[in-house]
Design an enzyme around this catalytic site. Sequence first.
Site, PDB file in Angstrom:
ATOM      1  N   THR A 160       9.906  38.842  53.908  1.00 13.13           N
ATOM      2  CA  THR A 160       8.538  39.178  53.542  1.00 13.13           C
ATOM      3  C   THR A 160       8.575  40.217  52.434  1.00 13.13           C
ATOM      4  O   THR A 160       9.568  40.921  52.263  1.00 13.13           O
ATOM      5  CB  THR A 160       7.762  39.715  54.756  1.00 13.13           C
ATOM      6  OG1 THR A 160       6.404  39.985  54.374  1.00 13.13           O
ATOM      7  CG2 THR A 160       8.388  40.994  55.295  1.00 13.13           C
TER       8      THR A 160
ATOM      9  N   ARG B 280      -1.216  30.186  41.931  1.00 11.77           N
ATOM     10  CA  ARG B 280       0.057  30.843  42.215  1.00 11.77           C
ATOM     11  C   ARG B 280       0.670  30.334  43.511  1.00 11.77           C
ATOM     12  O   ARG B 280      -0.001  30.143  44.510  1.00 11.77           O
ATOM     13  CB  ARG B 280      -0.157  32.344  42.308  1.00 11.77           C
ATOM     14  CG  ARG B 280       1.091  33.175  42.627  1.00 11.77           C
ATOM     15  CD  ARG B 280       1.146  33.598  44.080  1.00 11.77           C
ATOM     16  NE  ARG B 280       2.220  34.576  44.315  1.00 11.77           N
ATOM     17  CZ  ARG B 280       2.530  35.059  45.510  1.00 11.77           C
ATOM     18  NH1 ARG B 280       1.863  34.671  46.578  1.00 11.77           N
ATOM     19  NH2 ARG B 280       3.524  35.929  45.651  1.00 11.77           N
ATOM     20  N   VAL B 281       1.973  30.076  43.494  1.00  6.39           N
ATOM     21  CA  VAL B 281       2.744  29.740  44.684  1.00  6.39           C
ATOM     22  C   VAL B 281       3.790  30.824  44.879  1.00  6.39           C
ATOM     23  O   VAL B 281       4.566  31.125  43.961  1.00  6.39           O
ATOM     24  CB  VAL B 281       3.423  28.358  44.555  1.00  6.39           C
ATOM     25  CG1 VAL B 281       4.346  28.115  45.743  1.00  6.39           C
ATOM     26  CG2 VAL B 281       2.376  27.257  44.459  1.00  6.39           C
ATOM     27  N   GLY B 282       3.800  31.424  46.043  1.00  6.12           N
ATOM     28  CA  GLY B 282       4.777  32.459  46.339  1.00  6.12           C
ATOM     29  C   GLY B 282       6.007  31.904  47.017  1.00  6.12           C
ATOM     30  O   GLY B 282       6.292  30.705  46.962  1.00  6.12           O
ATOM     31  N   ASP B 283       6.709  32.776  47.713  1.00  8.99           N
ATOM     32  CA  ASP B 283       7.973  32.349  48.310  1.00  8.99           C
ATOM     33  C   ASP B 283       7.790  31.708  49.683  1.00  8.99           C
ATOM     34  O   ASP B 283       8.724  31.121  50.221  1.00  8.99           O
ATOM     35  CB  ASP B 283       8.933  33.530  48.420  1.00  8.99           C
ATOM     36  CG  ASP B 283       8.472  34.580  49.422  1.00  8.99           C
ATOM     37  OD1 ASP B 283       7.247  34.763  49.558  1.00  8.99           O
ATOM     38  OD2 ASP B 283       9.321  35.230  50.048  1.00  8.99           O
TER      39      ASP B 283
ATOM     40  N   ASP C 124       7.415  41.125  48.191  1.00  5.17           N
ATOM     41  CA  ASP C 124       6.976  40.623  46.896  1.00  5.17           C
ATOM     42  C   ASP C 124       7.629  39.271  46.640  1.00  5.17           C
ATOM     43  O   ASP C 124       8.723  39.173  46.101  1.00  5.17           O
ATOM     44  CB  ASP C 124       7.345  41.612  45.795  1.00  5.17           C
ATOM     45  CG  ASP C 124       6.710  41.250  44.456  1.00  5.17           C
ATOM     46  OD1 ASP C 124       6.373  40.067  44.248  1.00  5.17           O
ATOM     47  OD2 ASP C 124       6.529  42.146  43.613  1.00  5.17           O
ATOM     48  N   GLY C 125       6.928  38.213  47.043  1.00  3.80           N
ATOM     49  CA  GLY C 125       7.494  36.875  46.952  1.00  3.80           C
ATOM     50  C   GLY C 125       7.807  36.428  45.555  1.00  3.80           C
ATOM     51  O   GLY C 125       8.750  35.652  45.336  1.00  3.80           O
TER      52      GLY C 125
ATOM     53  N   THR D 221       2.514  37.962  55.138  1.00  3.99           N
ATOM     54  CA  THR D 221       3.523  36.967  55.510  1.00  3.99           C
ATOM     55  C   THR D 221       4.007  37.161  56.947  1.00  3.99           C
ATOM     56  O   THR D 221       4.311  38.279  57.360  1.00  3.99           O
ATOM     57  CB  THR D 221       4.729  37.051  54.558  1.00  3.99           C
ATOM     58  OG1 THR D 221       4.282  36.886  53.221  1.00  3.99           O
ATOM     59  CG2 THR D 221       5.750  35.974  54.889  1.00  3.99           C
TER      60      THR D 221
END
Length: 261
Positions: free
Chosen positions: A177, A154-157, A179-180, A126
Amino acid sequence: MNGATMEVGAVAAMRYVKDGIMAARLVMQHTKHTMLVGEQASAFAISMGLPGPTNLSSTESLEKWIIWKANACQPNFRKNVLPADGCGPYHPKGNVKLAQNNCLMDNVAESVTLGSSHVDRHNHDTISMAVIDKMGHIAVGTSTNGATFKIPGRVGDGPIAGSSAYADDEVGACGATGDGDIMMRFLPCYQVVESMRLGMEPGLAAKDAILRIARKYPDFVGAIFAVNRYGKHAGACHGWTFQYSVRSPEMEDVEIFTVTP
């Protein structure tokens, strides 16, 4: 995100287009939407002039995937499934009907213990940035390929406003940044900006947001930088030593700041 208008442009689960951050900007500039996802996000980006469709696999990523498959797809981000040590197809472990199973809260300790077991400084990428122009307007942007060995879809932050980044001209900005999957549950950058709005200094605001997450997930890995509208900045982190860089017109070169847990 435009801190003057509060407009946001985002793309998620977008394939075949290399420049994700530019695609996100095109969403903000040329649509009334906030987020586009999947194949249609790719189609939109290409229709607006970005190169594609492009094969984004590299020799390094293919070699890493081959080794991962040979290692029975371990580690991965699945839980409570069978087979636990294979590549699937997967199905739920045990009876998933809550009425015939243990209380949902029985799994809380296990979930918290899992924490960031598959996320560290080496397996995500990130980049989050905040910019303040001469007029005092603030903008933020975040770009990422996501976590290594994530589950498809999967969609992260990264594309979630308030999680990986947030900005308001009246207050300041934040970038995050780590673990989203955990951090997006707390919207830490929104929390940081709102804390600064209430008078908290950037360093205390960043630390407070990190501690809110750490109290629930003591093993999580993550970091935040905060900057107020006057340019005062600070960072906070948990689970690693974090570095962020700063450049202003008065500086001859970029300066790197190190933040310890």
